[in-house]
Write a protein that holds these residues in place. Structure first.
Motif, PDB file in Angstrom:
ATOM      1  N   ALA A   1     -10.166   1.086 -15.796  1.00 16.65           N
ATOM      2  CA  ALA A   1     -10.067   1.375 -17.228  1.00 16.65           C
ATOM      3  C   ALA A   1     -10.028   2.886 -17.491  1.00 16.65           C
ATOM      4  CB  ALA A   1     -11.215   0.731 -17.994  1.00 16.65           C
ATOM      5  N   TYR A   2     -10.358   3.680 -16.511  1.00 17.97           N
ATOM      6  CA  TYR A   2     -10.201   5.138 -16.627  1.00 17.97           C
ATOM      7  C   TYR A   2      -8.733   5.534 -16.394  1.00 17.97           C
ATOM      8  CZ  TYR A   2     -15.208   6.439 -16.188  1.00 17.97           C
ATOM      9  OH  TYR A   2     -16.543   6.639 -16.372  1.00 17.97           O
ATOM     10  N   THR A   3      -8.191   5.058 -15.276  1.00 16.43           N
ATOM     11  CA  THR A   3      -6.909   5.587 -14.769  1.00 16.43           C
ATOM     12  C   THR A   3      -5.740   4.634 -14.973  1.00 16.43           C
ATOM     13  OG1 THR A   3      -7.399   4.539 -12.648  1.00 16.43           O
ATOM     14  CG2 THR A   3      -8.026   6.862 -12.892  1.00 16.43           C
ATOM     15  N   GLY A   4      -6.042   3.379 -15.303  1.00 17.29           N
ATOM     16  CA  GLY A   4      -5.029   2.338 -15.196  1.00 17.29           C
ATOM     17  C   GLY A   4      -4.878   1.976 -13.728  1.00 17.29           C
ATOM     18  N   HIS A   5      -4.072   0.964 -13.463  1.00 18.95           N
ATOM     19  CA  HIS A   5      -3.849   0.545 -12.080  1.00 18.95           C
ATOM     20  C   HIS A   5      -2.746   1.435 -11.506  1.00 18.95           C
ATOM     21  CE1 HIS A   5      -3.451  -1.489  -8.457  1.00 18.95           C
ATOM     22  NE2 HIS A   5      -3.181  -2.728  -8.845  1.00 18.95           N
ATOM     23  N   THR A   6      -3.131   2.300 -10.592  1.00 22.01           N
ATOM     24  CA  THR A   6      -2.168   3.268 -10.053  1.00 22.01           C
ATOM     25  C   THR A   6      -1.466   2.737  -8.804  1.00 22.01           C
ATOM     26  OG1 THR A   6      -3.900   4.406  -8.803  1.00 22.01           O
ATOM     27  CG2 THR A   6      -3.467   5.217 -11.027  1.00 22.01           C
ATOM     28  N   LEU A   7      -1.418   1.428  -8.659  1.00 25.62           N
ATOM     29  CA  LEU A   7      -0.650   0.710  -7.629  1.00 25.62           C
ATOM     30  C   LEU A   7      -0.918   1.252  -6.228  1.00 25.62           C
ATOM     31  CD1 LEU A   7       2.653   0.217  -9.653  1.00 25.62           C
ATOM     32  CD2 LEU A   7       0.620  -1.219  -9.604  1.00 25.62           C
ATOM     33  N   GLY A   8       0.112   1.736  -5.553  1.00 26.45           N
ATOM     34  CA  GLY A   8      -0.065   2.163  -4.165  1.00 26.45           C
ATOM     35  C   GLY A   8      -1.074   3.285  -3.997  1.00 26.45           C
ATOM     36  N   ALA A   9      -1.329   4.044  -5.060  1.00 26.74           N
ATOM     37  CA  ALA A   9      -2.272   5.165  -4.974  1.00 26.74           C
ATOM     38  C   ALA A   9      -3.710   4.732  -5.213  1.00 26.74           C
ATOM     39  CB  ALA A   9      -1.889   6.249  -5.982  1.00 26.74           C
TER      40      ALA A   9
ATOM     41  N   GLY B   1      -5.430  -8.528 -19.128  1.00 29.75           N
ATOM     42  CA  GLY B   1      -4.376  -7.902 -18.321  1.00 29.75           C
ATOM     43  C   GLY B   1      -4.704  -6.473 -17.941  1.00 29.75           C
ATOM     44  N   LEU B   2      -3.756  -5.865 -17.243  1.00 27.91           N
ATOM     45  CA  LEU B   2      -3.989  -4.523 -16.713  1.00 27.91           C
ATOM     46  C   LEU B   2      -3.191  -3.471 -17.472  1.00 27.91           C
ATOM     47  CD1 LEU B   2      -1.268  -3.681 -14.801  1.00 27.91           C
ATOM     48  CD2 LEU B   2      -2.294  -5.375 -13.303  1.00 27.91           C
ATOM     49  N   ASN B   3      -3.579  -2.211 -17.322  1.00 26.19           N
ATOM     50  CA  ASN B   3      -2.781  -1.059 -17.752  1.00 26.19           C
ATOM     51  C   ASN B   3      -2.250  -0.404 -16.484  1.00 26.19           C
ATOM     52  OD1 ASN B   3      -5.614  -0.288 -19.794  1.00 26.19           O
ATOM     53  ND2 ASN B   3      -3.785  -1.348 -20.507  1.00 26.19           N
ATOM     54  N   LEU B   4      -0.982  -0.009 -16.519  1.00 28.69           N
ATOM     55  CA  LEU B   4      -0.444   0.707 -15.358  1.00 28.69           C
ATOM     56  C   LEU B   4      -0.784   2.190 -15.461  1.00 28.69           C
ATOM     57  CD1 LEU B   4       3.145  -0.683 -14.723  1.00 28.69           C
ATOM     58  CD2 LEU B   4       1.116  -0.967 -13.294  1.00 28.69           C
ATOM     59  N   GLY B   5      -0.925   2.823 -14.330  1.00 27.79           N
ATOM     60  CA  GLY B   5      -1.182   4.256 -14.320  1.00 27.79           C
ATOM     61  C   GLY B   5      -0.398   4.922 -13.211  1.00 27.79           C
ATOM     62  N   GLU B   6      -0.467   6.243 -13.161  1.00 23.62           N
ATOM     63  CA  GLU B   6       0.158   6.978 -12.063  1.00 23.62           C
ATOM     64  C   GLU B   6      -0.857   7.958 -11.502  1.00 23.62           C
ATOM     65  OE1 GLU B   6       3.589   9.090 -13.489  1.00 23.62           O
ATOM     66  OE2 GLU B   6       2.511  10.046 -15.121  1.00 23.62           O
ATOM     67  N   ALA B   7      -0.758   8.193 -10.205  1.00 21.69           N
ATOM     68  CA  ALA B   7      -1.718   9.086  -9.557  1.00 21.69           C
ATOM     69  C   ALA B   7      -1.256   9.417  -8.156  1.00 21.69           C
ATOM     70  CB  ALA B   7      -3.102   8.439  -9.488  1.00 21.69           C
TER      71      ALA B   7
ATOM     72  N   VAL C   1      -4.480  11.392   4.702  1.00 22.84           N
ATOM     73  CA  VAL C   1      -4.183  10.004   4.336  1.00 22.84           C
ATOM     74  C   VAL C   1      -4.412   9.787   2.848  1.00 22.84           C
ATOM     75  CG1 VAL C   1      -4.643   8.990   6.595  1.00 22.84           C
ATOM     76  CG2 VAL C   1      -6.536   9.316   5.019  1.00 22.84           C
ATOM     77  N   GLY C   2      -3.630   8.904   2.267  1.00 20.32           N
ATOM     78  CA  GLY C   2      -3.784   8.626   0.841  1.00 20.32           C
ATOM     79  C   GLY C   2      -2.524   8.007   0.306  1.00 20.32           C
ATOM     80  N   GLY C   3      -2.213   8.293  -0.945  1.00 17.80           N
ATOM     81  CA  GLY C   3      -1.008   7.692  -1.487  1.00 17.80           C
ATOM     82  C   GLY C   3      -0.631   8.239  -2.840  1.00 17.80           C
ATOM     83  N   SER C   4       0.564   7.856  -3.262  1.00 19.46           N
ATOM     84  CA  SER C   4       1.102   8.352  -4.519  1.00 19.46           C
ATOM     85  C   SER C   4       2.014   7.302  -5.141  1.00 19.46           C
ATOM     86  CB  SER C   4       1.894   9.636  -4.244  1.00 19.46           C
ATOM     87  OG  SER C   4       2.459  10.119  -5.434  1.00 19.46           O
ATOM     88  N   ASP C   5       1.910   7.111  -6.426  1.00  9.37           N
ATOM     89  CA  ASP C   5       2.860   6.284  -7.173  1.00  9.37           C
ATOM     90  C   ASP C   5       2.957   6.825  -8.587  1.00  9.37           C
ATOM     91  OD1 ASP C   5       4.388   4.142  -6.088  1.00  9.37           O
ATOM     92  OD2 ASP C   5       2.563   2.999  -5.678  1.00  9.37           O
ATOM     93  N   CYS C   6       4.163   6.809  -9.135  1.00 11.53           N
ATOM     94  CA  CYS C   6       4.325   7.284 -10.511  1.00 11.53           C
ATOM     95  C   CYS C   6       4.737   6.118 -11.403  1.00 11.53           C
ATOM     96  CB  CYS C   6       5.356   8.408 -10.569  1.00 11.53           C
ATOM     97  SG  CYS C   6       7.036   7.858 -10.250  1.00 11.53           S
ATOM     98  N   LEU C   7       4.655   6.345 -12.703  1.00 14.21           N
ATOM     99  CA  LEU C   7       5.117   5.327 -13.648  1.00 14.21           C
ATOM    100  C   LEU C   7       6.632   5.205 -13.529  1.00 14.21           C
ATOM    101  CD1 LEU C   7       2.945   6.357 -16.715  1.00 14.21           C
ATOM    102  CD2 LEU C   7       2.765   4.198 -15.464  1.00 14.21           C
TER     103      LEU C   7
END
Lengths: 394, 353
Positions: free
Chosen positions: A319-327, A215-221, A181-187
């Motif tokens: 602030a480390y990863t940015g907001h990695t949304l679904g992940a 505000g937020l920073n977007l990230g991917e993970a 279980v988990g998740g993935s989202d890219c920029l």
């Protein structure tokens, strides 16, 4: 409450390509937020948490065929699960292992790339199906030979937290013995421009829970954990247990959080009830803390309602990863598991002064402490609020 | 273990809701067929309605009608299955973003583009702070939602009435891409001829079907949901065995099934999955089909669930949904089997009260 055993984890984000790098970054306060290097956008000044692999490097790493149908999020997902299997020594995962993945936009990076190209050019049409989140999970399942229960949750930024919750339910009910279980989202341009149009992207490094957050920073993970029924763990180490989970809806606005943090408060309360513990038993909270005015205030009020005067140490690791949304939920689940393993809390970077409304102070330095129970929050559009509780395996 | 009853139903599709009673089968001559228009204003504020895509409109309207049917004001949980999500708003934002070359954009369609917009809008309209989940796994999206409902009914004592639905919409460019991908038929086919066509692809549609699943039987109850199974990958020659294995977990054999509802969609490449069951395991069972009524989409198995619920309560089976000549005067158990493009196989078992 014994909870569901977690026996494996794999992660890739802007702060590390594997568990070790991730853990080192967390301990040394090294953020992955920077200007995009690989991700192509007109907004090249907007800071993001980018993974330093190009798509072709990922293709090589995964040994994909020329005519594959993997979007970037799919490749990141497969990459993280590959790590998971290496870390657990489960090289040949049984084909009846389930997989539940959370993603907000799946393979929409391919759709935005080929939108005008599809009608003209037959070559790239193999990516038409790749837009859909379910297809992404299916491709990951196929890559690892998983043929049984494959499902996908898409509830925006709480997607992978919900996937963990559903996975835990599947194990508890005996429907599955083993589930990834988990998740993935890219920029993607789609999400970057979406958040930009909402005017909630910071021009700086995000500052969760700070009075001057902007505000937020977007990230991917991509991040995945392995849940197993107790009778099939074998000699694998139990890294922690999912003991509590709760989902509630804020029912306030499609994108904004309510002022009193109703949905968040209800999710936290449900998770505590499920885990069978009191609020004072929570030793640390990995907050959702995106760095937007709205989320952090609403979440702070939810803390006050759930914990009264005794709010446990908390921090947002966005602030480390940015907001990695679904992940994000799965990323922070793994950060929580590392915290449980190391008995150490990772700081809320870039914090200077507390909010006027609440005066709450997050943890700002890596801190050694005794930790048995961690609460992890993930909230998403559509009022979707999820809280998970991870407990040290005793 | 708690049982789960179907206590309220509602459906929007290219066919009217009284199709089983009246036999009024609508014919379409197009490979993308729209849902029938409903009096959305009667249940949704006009201000809100203007901004809603078809999926949100249909999902919310169906939800409210389901609540009315079940005589309930508020569900204890909401679970939505949608294979493709909010395509229309996703497409709108995508086109605007590409046209403006990432310039100034309105956030409205982005806000509404997330897959859980339908679930979120139902919560918002009902002011329902309960559990709210959205599954999107191709043709087992609705089945995933059903499975979640079953697990919750068995484990959460406070969860008694669960609103579960399946909804999918079409949009011009994205559905056009599916056509380019060969998922739609190249030649125009009348929906009523769909099942006998011998070419690749199917006809696509918009549908929404919602249900109130309750732990207590009521006067309005339609049927009992027994169990659901999701199988991602299976070979044609194994689908019978996988189906039997599922029935065995309920201590049943294929002879205990009175009606099987199959997802035949006229796609010559993948209908053999259904033919396998038709010719072997369920050769002596009444077989029904529904995609020649309402077309194909990723959550259309929820329409089969709607048909099964109606049949188990009202026992009306018009000839035009039959795939074989058998009859069944008193159906007790109905099995629904569906797949799409040979993957994401779903089995749903319902029984009479």
């Amino acid at each position: 409450m014994k909870g569901v055993a977690i026996t494996g984890m794999g992660i890739i984000s802007s702060i590390g390509r594997d568990l070790e790098e991730t853990s080192d970054s967390l301990k040394s306060g090294r953020s992955g937020i920077d200007k995009p290097n690989i991700f192509q956008t007109k907004h090249s000044n907007i800071l993001v948490g980018e993974i330093s692999f190009s798509n072709s490097e990922l293709e090589n790493n995964l040994d994909l065929e020329m005519n594959h149908t993997f979007s970037r999020a799919t490749m990141l997902g497969a990459y993280a699960i590959k790590q998971l299997l290496v870390n657990t020594g489960l090289k040949d995962i049984p084909s009846e292992t389930g997989i539940i993945s959370g993603t907000s936009v799946g393979g929409i990076d391919m759709t935005e790339r080929y939108f005008h190209d599809y009608p003209e050019n037959t070559e790239n049409r193999r990516f038409i199906r790749a837009q859909h989140p379910g297809f992404s999970t299916e491709m990951i399942a196929e890559y690892f030979g998983l043929k049984g229960f494959v499902s996908t949750i898409s509830t925006a930024c709480s997607s992978s937290a919900n996937a963990i919750m559903m996975g835990a339910r599947m194990i508890e009910s005996g429907k599955l013995k083993r589930v990834i279980v988990g998740g993935s989202d890219c920029l993607t341009k789609f999400t970057l421009n979406g958040f930009h149009s909402l005017m909630i992207l910071s021009e700086n490094n995000c500052r969760p829970f700070d009075q001057d957050r902007d505000g937020l920073n977007l990230g991917e993970a991509a991040a995945y954990i392995l849940l197993e029924a107790d009778d099939c763990i074998g000699d694998r180490k139990v890294l922690g247990r999912v003991t509590g989970y709760g989902n509630a809806n804020d029912a306030f606005h499609q994108t904004a959080s309510s002022e009193n943090g109703e949905g968040a408060y209800l999710a936290i309360s449900k998770a505590l009830k499920k885990a069978g513990i009191k609020s004072r038993d929570i030793d640390y909270i990995n907050a959702h803390g995106t760095g937007t005015k709205n989320n952090d205030l609403s979440e702070s009020f939810a803390f006050q309602r759930a914990f009264g005067d005794e709010i446990p140490p908390f921090s947002s690791t966005k602030a480390y990863t940015g907001h990695t949304l679904g992940a994000a939920g799965a990323v922070e689940a793994i950060f929580s598991l590392i915290s449980l393993q190391e008995q150490k809390v990772f700081p809320n970077l870039n914090f200077k002064s507390g909010m006027k409304e609440t005066g709450l102070f997050p943890v700002t330095k890596p801190t050694k402490m005794k930790i048995s129970n961690i609460l992890s929050n993930s909230f998403g559009f559509g009022g979707n609020c999820t809280s998970l509780i991870f407990q040290k395996d005793e | 273990m708690n049982r789960l009853y179907v206590n309220g139903i509602s459906s929007i599709s290219p066919q009217s809701e009284d199709i089983l009673e009246t036999g009024n089968l609508r014919e379409y001559q197009s490979n993308i067929i729209p849902a029938l228009k409903h009096d959305y204003k009667s249940m949704i504020q006009p201000m809100m309605l203007r901004r809603m895509s078809n999926a949100v409109k249909m999902g919310l309207f169906c939800s409210k009608k389901t609540l009315l049917d079940a005589q309930l004001d508020m569900p204890d949980a909401i679970m939505v299955g949608t294979g493709q999500g909010c395509l229309q708003d996703t497409e709108k934002f995508m086109e605007a973003m590409l046209t403006a070359e990432e310039g100034l954009l309105s956030p409205t369609s982005f806000i509404q583009s997330t897959h859980n917009t339908v679930g979120g809008q139902i919560a918002l309209d009902l002011k329902c702070t309960a559990y709210n989940m959205t599954y999107t796994q191709n043709s087992v999206s609705f089945e995933s939602a059903l499975l979640d409902a079953l697990l919750q009914a068995r484990t959460e004592s406070g969860t008694q009435n669960i609103l579960v639905g399946g909804v999918d919409e079409v949009s011009p460019a994205f559905t056009g891409f599916q056509e380019l991908d060969g998922q739609l038929k190249k030649e125009p086919v009348k929906n009523t001829d769909l099942l006998w066509s011998k070419t690749p692809g199917s006809i696509f549609s918009e549908t929404a079907s919602f249900f109130m699943l309750g732990s207590q039987e009521t006067e309005n109850s339609y049927a009992e949901l027994v169990d659901v199974e999701i199988i991602n990958t299976a070979e044609i020659q194994n689908i019978g065995e996988r189906t039997e294995r599922f029935l065995q977990t309920k201590n049943l054999t294929s002879s205990a099934i009175d009606i099987v509802i199959l997802g035949n969609n006229g796609d010559s490449r993948y209908d053999p999955f259904y033919h396998e069951l038709q010719e072997k395991l369920f050769a002596e069972t009444l077989q029904l089909a529904y995609k020649h009524l309402v077309g194909e989409n990723n959550s259309v198995s929820a329409y089969a669930f709607w048909i099964a619920s109606k049949i188990l309560k009202e026992n009306k089976i018009p000839d035009f949904i039959k795939l074989n000549d058998l009859n069944c005067s008193k159906p007790r158990r109905i099995l629904i089997y569906n797949q799409y493009l040979g993957k994401n196989h779903g089995l749903i078992l319902l029984q009479k009260l």
